[in-house]
Design a protein around this motif. Structure first.
Motif, PDB file in Angstrom:
ATOM      1  N   VAL A  47       0.867  -1.099   0.028  1.00 38.33           N
ATOM      2  CA  VAL A  47      -0.079  -0.053  -0.154  1.00 38.33           C
ATOM      3  C   VAL A  47       0.808   1.234   0.009  1.00 38.33           C
ATOM      4  O   VAL A  47       1.522   1.283   1.074  1.00 38.33           O
ATOM      5  CB  VAL A  47      -0.794   0.037   1.215  1.00 38.33           C
ATOM      6  N   GLY A  48       0.818   2.105  -1.080  1.00 37.63           N
ATOM      7  CA  GLY A  48       1.495   3.251  -1.342  1.00 37.63           C
ATOM      8  C   GLY A  48       0.822   4.466  -0.750  1.00 37.63           C
ATOM      9  O   GLY A  48      -0.038   4.455  -0.161  1.00 37.63           O
ATOM     10  N   GLU A  49       1.289   5.451  -1.120  1.00 38.53           N
ATOM     11  CA  GLU A  49       0.808   6.813  -0.744  1.00 38.53           C
ATOM     12  C   GLU A  49      -0.270   7.203  -1.550  1.00 38.53           C
ATOM     13  O   GLU A  49      -1.233   7.485  -1.140  1.00 38.53           O
ATOM     14  CB  GLU A  49       2.035   7.857  -0.787  1.00 38.53           C
ATOM     15  N   GLY A  50      -0.033   7.502  -2.858  1.00 37.81           N
ATOM     16  CA  GLY A  50      -0.959   7.845  -3.605  1.00 37.81           C
ATOM     17  C   GLY A  50      -0.546   7.921  -5.127  1.00 37.81           C
ATOM     18  O   GLY A  50       0.704   8.071  -5.351  1.00 37.81           O
ATOM     19  N   PRO A  51      -1.334   8.409  -6.268  1.00 42.82           N
ATOM     20  CA  PRO A  51      -0.858   8.299  -7.711  1.00 42.82           C
ATOM     21  C   PRO A  51      -0.050   9.638  -7.796  1.00 42.82           C
ATOM     22  O   PRO A  51      -0.359  10.503  -7.319  1.00 42.82           O
ATOM     23  CB  PRO A  51      -2.308   8.317  -8.424  1.00 42.82           C
ATOM     24  N   GLY A  52       0.952   9.384  -8.639  1.00 40.22           N
ATOM     25  CA  GLY A  52       1.789  10.417  -9.376  1.00 40.22           C
ATOM     26  C   GLY A  52       1.393  10.846 -10.773  1.00 40.22           C
ATOM     27  O   GLY A  52       0.250  10.434 -10.985  1.00 40.22           O
ATOM     28  N   GLN A  54       2.160   9.689 -13.846  1.00 45.65           N
ATOM     29  CA  GLN A  54       1.827   8.858 -14.616  1.00 45.65           C
ATOM     30  C   GLN A  54       0.967   7.994 -14.363  1.00 45.65           C
ATOM     31  O   GLN A  54       0.146   7.410 -15.217  1.00 45.65           O
ATOM     32  CB  GLN A  54       3.422   7.856 -14.835  1.00 45.65           C
ATOM     33  N   GLU A  55       0.838   7.742 -13.023  1.00 44.38           N
ATOM     34  CA  GLU A  55      -0.318   6.858 -12.556  1.00 44.38           C
ATOM     35  C   GLU A  55      -1.699   7.434 -13.009  1.00 44.38           C
ATOM     36  O   GLU A  55      -2.680   6.972 -13.345  1.00 44.38           O
ATOM     37  CB  GLU A  55      -0.363   6.587 -10.929  1.00 44.38           C
ATOM     38  N   ASP A  56      -1.915   8.881 -12.727  1.00 46.46           N
ATOM     39  CA  ASP A  56      -2.790   9.549 -13.041  1.00 46.46           C
ATOM     40  C   ASP A  56      -3.285   9.521 -14.172  1.00 46.46           C
ATOM     41  O   ASP A  56      -4.491   9.426 -14.787  1.00 46.46           O
ATOM     42  CB  ASP A  56      -2.646  11.013 -12.547  1.00 46.46           C
ATOM     43  N   ARG A  60      -3.222   3.398 -13.633  1.00 43.79           N
ATOM     44  CA  ARG A  60      -2.297   2.289 -12.830  1.00 43.79           C
ATOM     45  C   ARG A  60      -1.455   2.482 -11.787  1.00 43.79           C
ATOM     46  O   ARG A  60      -0.779   3.583 -12.120  1.00 43.79           O
ATOM     47  CB  ARG A  60      -1.664   1.282 -13.934  1.00 43.79           C
ATOM     48  N   PRO A  61      -1.480   1.673 -10.657  1.00 47.03           N
ATOM     49  CA  PRO A  61      -0.643   2.050  -9.749  1.00 47.03           C
ATOM     50  C   PRO A  61       0.904   1.860  -9.883  1.00 47.03           C
ATOM     51  O   PRO A  61       1.084   0.998 -10.965  1.00 47.03           O
ATOM     52  CB  PRO A  61      -1.163   1.463  -8.714  1.00 47.03           C
ATOM     53  N   PHE A  62       1.839   2.639  -9.523  1.00 48.22           N
ATOM     54  CA  PHE A  62       3.301   2.626  -9.349  1.00 48.22           C
ATOM     55  C   PHE A  62       3.553   2.247 -10.786  1.00 48.22           C
ATOM     56  O   PHE A  62       4.416   1.041 -11.336  1.00 48.22           O
ATOM     57  CB  PHE A  62       3.645   1.183  -8.630  1.00 48.22           C
ATOM     58  N   ARG A  65       8.617   6.085 -12.420  1.00 44.52           N
ATOM     59  CA  ARG A  65       9.884   5.703 -11.971  1.00 44.52           C
ATOM     60  C   ARG A  65      10.016   4.937 -10.577  1.00 44.52           C
ATOM     61  O   ARG A  65      10.799   4.125 -10.355  1.00 44.52           O
ATOM     62  CB  ARG A  65      10.987   7.091 -11.681  1.00 44.52           C
ATOM     63  N   ALA A  66       8.996   5.207  -9.791  1.00 38.75           N
ATOM     64  CA  ALA A  66       9.126   4.822  -8.509  1.00 38.75           C
ATOM     65  C   ALA A  66       8.744   3.352  -8.657  1.00 38.75           C
ATOM     66  O   ALA A  66       9.128   2.268  -7.973  1.00 38.75           O
ATOM     67  CB  ALA A  66       8.047   5.428  -7.258  1.00 38.75           C
ATOM     68  N   GLY A  67       7.608   3.280  -9.376  1.00 34.78           N
ATOM     69  CA  GLY A  67       7.065   1.673  -9.642  1.00 34.78           C
ATOM     70  C   GLY A  67       8.425   0.980 -10.479  1.00 34.78           C
ATOM     71  O   GLY A  67       8.264  -0.395 -10.154  1.00 34.78           O
ATOM     72  N   CYS A  87      -1.791  -1.195  -4.289  1.00 37.63           N
ATOM     73  CA  CYS A  87      -2.753  -0.064  -4.146  1.00 37.63           C
ATOM     74  C   CYS A  87      -2.120   1.271  -3.505  1.00 37.63           C
ATOM     75  O   CYS A  87      -1.003   0.953  -3.010  1.00 37.63           O
ATOM     76  CB  CYS A  87      -4.123  -0.267  -3.616  1.00 37.63           C
ATOM     77  N   ASN A  88      -3.082   2.156  -3.171  1.00 35.12           N
ATOM     78  CA  ASN A  88      -2.591   3.219  -2.533  1.00 35.12           C
ATOM     79  C   ASN A  88      -3.525   3.735  -1.551  1.00 35.12           C
ATOM     80  O   ASN A  88      -5.013   3.524  -1.755  1.00 35.12           O
ATOM     81  CB  ASN A  88      -2.467   4.470  -3.372  1.00 35.12           C
ATOM     82  N   VAL A  89      -3.191   4.612  -0.497  1.00 37.06           N
ATOM     83  CA  VAL A  89      -4.097   5.113   0.592  1.00 37.06           C
ATOM     84  C   VAL A  89      -5.135   6.005   0.087  1.00 37.06           C
ATOM     85  O   VAL A  89      -6.257   6.039   0.609  1.00 37.06           O
ATOM     86  CB  VAL A  89      -3.566   5.684   2.050  1.00 37.06           C
TER      87      VAL A  89
HETATM   88  N1  URA Z   1       3.998   6.617  -5.649  1.00 34.30           N
HETATM   89  C1  URA Z   1       2.785   5.812  -4.839  1.00 34.30           C
HETATM   90  O1  URA Z   1       2.845   6.022  -3.473  1.00 34.30           O
HETATM   91  N2  URA Z   1       1.871   5.415  -5.504  1.00 34.30           N
HETATM   92  C2  URA Z   1       2.051   5.162  -6.845  1.00 34.30           C
HETATM   93  O2  URA Z   1       1.072   4.560  -7.128  1.00 34.30           O
HETATM   94  C3  URA Z   1       2.936   5.645  -7.558  1.00 34.30           C
HETATM   95  C4  URA Z   1       3.928   6.379  -6.891  1.00 34.30           C
END
Ligand code: URA
Ligand code: SF4
Length: 210
Positions: A47-52, A54-56, A60-62, A65-67, A87-89
């Motif tokens: 569980v990550g933080e939230g979309p950036g 590219q995700e937006d 799709r999550p991650f 670059r982080a993904g 997924c993300n919070v």
């Molecule tokens: N960082 C996040 O926390 N979530 C993502 O989906 C992408 C980058």
């Protein structure tokens, strides 16, 4: 007798509703709701933080670059997204717009609280054995408030609301901001935390169900 819908079917129904969510102000600036993806039957959830950005853009999550870094660290543990759910919070991108520049920002507590309407049933449907929180906003939400990432990452927290075993790891975006030896060390800590999570799944599967 009717059979229960599969986890995948239940998640798809939930995702369908989330796609039109306007429960917090992030709805106004998003392009796509990023619900989450991967293997709904997986025992291990990130569980990550939230979309950036590219995700937006992709929904799709991650996938940025982080993904890519997360995928590499999974691969070093002989795992791929087939083996986990991600997924993300918060499901919509949090950003600050200043003129032409758009910067990601951490989601606000009120946004995280609003988005629990999706994260809570999502994790309840999956009911994994192990959850790895990526970054402090996720650990604060799912493990305990006031989580101190550098002191508490890699520790195990048992009998959580959503999983019997929970831990937190450095967020890949944080790792990408480190340089030189600090980068290598941070990256290695994520690889190790994923390995510990993989081993925890194996242990938990052996333990008798209470
Ligand atoms: N960082 C996040 O926390 N979530 C993502 O989906 C992408 C980058
Ligand atoms: Fe709804 Fe969550 Fe998006 Fe806010 S972040 S609009 S609560 S889906």
């Amino acid at each position: 007798m009717e059979t229960e819908p599969s986890k995948a079917e239940q998640l798809e129904q939930l995702a369908e509703k989330a796609r039109s969510c306007a429960a917090c102000p992030l709805a106004q600036t998003r392009s796509n709701v990023v619900f989450g993806e991967g293997n709904p039957e997986a025992p291990l959830v990130f569980v990550g933080e939230g979309p950036g950005a590219q995700e937006d853009a992709t929904g799709r999550p991650f996938v940025g670059r982080a993904g890519k870094l997360l995928d590499e660290c999974l691969a070093e543990n002989r795992m791929s997204r087939k083996h986990v759910y991600i997924c993300n919070v918060v499901k919509c991108r949090a950003c600050v717009v200043e003129g032409r520049s758009v910067q990601n920002r951490a989601p606000r507590p009120a946004e995280i609280a609003a988005c629990a309407r999706w994260l809570d049933p999502q994790l309840t449907i999956i009911s994994p054995l192990v959850i790895v929180c990526l970054g402090a906003p996720s650990a604060n939400t799912l493990i305990h408030s006031g989580f101190r990432m550098l002191a508490e990452r890699g520790q195990w927290f048992t009998n959580g609301r959503y999983a019997p075993h929970m831990t937190a790891a450095l967020h890949p975006a944080y790792i990408l901001r480190q340089q030189g030896a600090a980068y290598e060390e941070a990256r290695q800590s994520l690889v190790k935390d994923i390995e510990a999570a993989r081993l925890r799944v194996i242990e938990a599967r052996k333990a008798p169900k209470l």
